[in-house]
Scaffold this active site. Structure first.
Site, short mmCIF file in Angstrom:
data_model
loop_
_atom_site.label_atom_id
_atom_site.label_comp_id
_atom_site.label_asym_id
_atom_site.label_seq_id
_atom_site.Cartn_x
_atom_site.Cartn_y
_atom_site.Cartn_z
N ASP A 1 -32.81 0.24 33.01
CA ASP A 1 -32.99 -0.45 31.74
C ASP A 1 -31.73 -1.24 31.41
O ASP A 1 -30.97 -1.59 32.31
CB ASP A 1 -33.32 0.58 30.64
CG ASP A 1 -34.30 0.03 29.63
OD1 ASP A 1 -33.97 -0.97 28.97
OD2 ASP A 1 -35.40 0.60 29.48
N SER B 1 -42.65 0.43 26.62
CA SER B 1 -41.31 0.89 26.98
C SER B 1 -41.00 2.22 26.32
O SER B 1 -40.22 3.01 26.85
CB SER B 1 -40.26 -0.12 26.54
OG SER B 1 -40.22 -1.23 27.38
N HIS C 1 -32.39 -1.37 23.85
CA HIS C 1 -33.60 -0.93 24.56
C HIS C 1 -33.30 0.24 25.49
O HIS C 1 -34.01 1.26 25.50
CB HIS C 1 -34.17 -2.12 25.33
CG HIS C 1 -35.54 -1.91 25.88
ND1 HIS C 1 -35.78 -1.27 27.08
CD2 HIS C 1 -36.76 -2.28 25.42
CE1 HIS C 1 -37.08 -1.26 27.32
NE2 HIS C 1 -37.70 -1.87 26.33
#
Length: 759
Positions: A153, A541, A222
């Protein structure tokens, strides 16, 4: 959540030396040259072997570029572990020539991959009222002790309390990775590794990257969010702007790596990104890298994507990957507007609780408070610079959704000296309140108010001499029907191989609270200088790391189960009913189906003891690849050992998968499945629910298992009935094997053609 782009260079590749001249042209781009596994096995036998492998890459590319020195400058990754190949900047014609050479499986561009981005664990049954029951998979798995999760990520915010190693034991001895400490990144016994891979980005841009790319530190948010969801520690009292009080949880050791995860000793790899449209398997970095990971016993979990509800948008569809859709949980971030006439209207916001309780403030319609040089239309949407500070000071302002984002509108209202904001739709909207994302507004806000309610509020402001109101908020838990499949979650059928149902499973992915980066604000606005240690995000996600965390717990409980056995346990124990005991719905409140949720909502505590599993080996996956057109030569190169496709042609429908799709049923078809006993001796009986207009027959109807790991095979025959099925439309059913204690469920998905239908 908004979808961002992240370049992914996932593979660890090595190439055999091939002397071949390639023409030199001007346009250069970043490519991966892939040649399968290494002949030396997973690891080079010596450092000299690694040097020789790298040198062979230089020789190969040098033969195309005219000199070995030029090749050394062009190659930015040489893959010497597990996967065979290299990544380099090449011209299109050079890449085309190399792809024709013996031993080269594929050559493809480095692609940009999109990011598919508390209460959720209790919703899944792992805790109850803040307590962990004895039957919880957390308890049974000892909270994943010594299990390592790798997360591919945007990095990590290592200072987050989610990665505090207090109470953690020593780092597992199997760990072979390391921590890159640029930019003050520090690892510990919880966050045991952190690395960054940026040479592909540099090669594509053709210039050095700035310092924000030279670190594993997360400047996006994220990566910290997904990593803490999969394996962050318990952090009590977590909230964002006084909303969503609770505990952010999951307890596993972590590391941040792409392909080197195979070498470094991870047990589970979580990948919340993907490319669309999905490429062929041998042109897909995630599919290739995941195959090698699964071959080495690593379970790979990946997000399905956020391109729904369009059919066929599901990503990461290789059968060896666990592909995860997103669904809602039973929590809502409600905000309320109470008018002076005692009428109340509901909306959403993460910022609604900062005003004194039940204190009324003047209410004004934004158009009535417009700046002198602003148009009525701009003021209607609370566009930047459209409001007169004198007219809105100390008031709550009513605005409409439109070309101004709701966070931008709240900033404009805030800067104009307001108290709060109401944001309603200008007309009946197709946007679903069910999964509308609450935002971190700059002022107390009631957002996502329906058009009808907005009109009522406007009417009140125009017909009342002194309109007043107040804003309040409450996080509601347990009163919301869930799970529901939001429209953004990508759906099947599988575009590459429709005989494999994708997504596989769904998990919480809407309004998920988890760790965040303190390098940026909680909203997309660059001017947002607020910082929060935790944030609410939405997307597949967010659902992917939920499944990765559960997979890690299952791996702890069943260390000898194969990746496919763990996938089967998750799929066959999944549920398709909501917390109000009704069939799951989609974003428009219609009936959801397996193209939305796969096998259903994950049920972690049931997955611990599935009774039976559908198991698969590497050879099974190779046979599957043969069935869709790959040949023995390609697959032998891929594996770096001799492999021969079955002499008798096989169907991809016969892959021993936990679901049974038949994408083109004309007449009758029979598929075969094999079940392995992973429980106590028992006799299982089948019951079926045939898809509409389809007859379904299972033989035999009883399977008697007398010992652990015993396998039994059965056949399912599906036949389209004349006048009972509409050609070209998918219909859905299921079959269940049960011994009275275990229920082993398989989804049946059939698309009957209009020809050769039988009575």
């Amino acid at each position: 959540m908004g979808i961002m782009s992240l370049p992914l260079f996932f593979l660890c590749l090595v190439v055999f030396s091939v002397m071949q001249y390639c023409p030199t042209l001007a346009l250069k781009r970043s490519y991966v040259v892939y040649l399968g596994s290494h002949s030396h096995g997973a690891e080079p036998t010596s450092k000299l072997d690694s040097i020789r492998i790298t040198d062979s890459h230089h020789e190969l590319l040098g033969s195309c570029m005219g000199s070995k020195k030029a090749a050394q400058g062009a190659i930015f990754y040489s893959y010497t572990h597990h996967i065979n190949g290299f990544a380099a900047v090449m011209e299109e014609e050079e890449a085309a020539e190399i792809s024709k050479q013996p031993g080269v499986i594929s050559v493809f561009l480095n692609q940009e991959h999109e990011l598919h981005t508390s209460r959720s664990w209790e919703f899944l049954g792992l805790e109850r009222n803040g307590e962990i029951p004895a039957h919880s998979i957390w308890e049974k798995a000892k909270f994943g002790e010594d299990i390592i999760i790798g997360n591919l990520d945007t990095g990590v915010w290592p200072e987050s309390e989610s990665f505090n190693d207090k109470g953690m034991g020593p780092i597992p001895s199997k760990w072979k990775g390391y921590c890159e400490t640029n930019d003050g990144v520090k690892c510990n016994r919880k966050l045991i590794g952190a690395r960054y891979f940026n040479k592909g980005v540099e090669a594509e841009k053709g210039k050095p990257l700035n310092s924000s790319f030279q670190t594993a530190r997360d400047t996006d948010g994220h990566g910290s969010h997904t990593l803490s969801t999969a394996g962050g520690g318990f952090v009590g009292g977590v909230d964002i702007f006084r909303s969503s009080y609770g505990t952010a949880t999951a307890l596993l050791k972590l590391e941040l790596l792409p392909t080197s995860a195979i070498h470094d000793g991870v047990d589970v790899l979580s990948i919340s990104l993907g490319s669309y449209p999905p490429p062929d398997y041998f042109q897909d970095t995630i599919a290739i890298g995941s195959f090698h990971a699964v071959k080495n016993g690593i379970i790979v979990v990946s997000s399905a994507g956020n391109e729904g509800p369009t059919p066929g948008t599901v990503k990461n569809s290789a059968p060896w990957i666990i592909t995860v859709a997103a669904s809602t949980i039973d929590r809502d971030f409600r905000s309320y507007l109470m008018l002076g006439n005692n009428k109340q209207f509901k909306g959403l916001s993460l910022y609604a609780n900062s005003l004194p309780a039940k204190k009324f403030y003047p209410l004004v319609y934004s158009v009535d408070a417009k700046a002198a040089n602003a148009s009525a239309r701009d003021a209607q949407f609370c566009s930047v610079g459209s409001l007169d500070p004198k007219k809105v000071k100390g008031k709550i302002v009513c605005c409409l959704f439109g070309h101004t984002g709701e966070v931008d509108a709240s900033l404009e209202v805030g800067q104009a000296g307001r108290i709060g904001m109401v944001l309603s739709y200008p007309q009946q909207s197709t946007h679903s309140f069910i999964y509308a994302r609450p935002r971190a507004h700059f002022v107390p806000t009631v957002s996502h108010v329906s058009a009808a309610d907005g009109l009522s509020i406007l009417l009140y402001t125009r017909t009342t001499k002194y309109p007043v109101d107040y804003i309040s908020g409450a996080t509601e838990v347990g009163t919301v029907a869930a799970p529901i499949m939001p429209s953004f979650s990508s759906t099947g059928p599988n575009r590459i191989t429709p005989e494999i149902l994708k997504p596989d499973i769904t998990a919480p992915g809407v309004n998920i609270l988890a760790a965040y980066s303190e390098a940026i604000g909680p909203t997309p606005l660059g001017s947002d200088d607020r910082r929060v240690p935790f944030n609410i995000l939405t997307g597949t996600s967010m659902s992917c790391p939920h499944v990765a965390g559960i997979v890690a717990l299952l791996k702890k409980i069943h260390p000898h189960w194969s990746p496919s056995a763990i996938k089967s346990a998750i799929m066959t124990t999944a549920r398709t009913r909501s917390n109000v005991r009704q069939p799951m719905l989609n974003g428009t409140l219609g009936a959801a189906n397996p193209f939305n949720y796969g096998a259903g909502q994950i049920s972690p505590n049931h997955a611990m003891d599935p009774g039976l599993v559908y198991d698969l080996t590497t050879t099974d996956y190779l046979n599957f690849l043969c069935s869709i057109g790959y040949n023995s030569t390609q697959l032998s190169t891929f594996m770096k050992k001799k492999y021969k496709c079955p002499s008798k042609p096989t169907s991809p429908s016969d892959l021993n998968y936990p679901s049974i799709p038949v994408p083109s049923l004309s007449g009758k078809v029979t598929v075969t499945r094999t079940l392995k006993n992973v429980g106590t001796p028992a006799t299982y009986t089948v019951r079926t629910q045939a898809p509409g207009g389809i007859s379904m027959k299972v033989e035999p109807k009883r399977l008697k298992f007398e010992k652990i790991n015993e396998e039994k095979t059965f056949k399912v025959t599906l036949e389209a009935k004349r006048d009972h099925v509409k050609g070209g439309e998918y219909v859905f059913g299921r079959l269940i094997w049960s011994d009275g204690e275990h229920y082993v469920r398989s989804r049946i998905v059939v698309n009957a053609t209009t020809t050769t239908l039988h009575m």
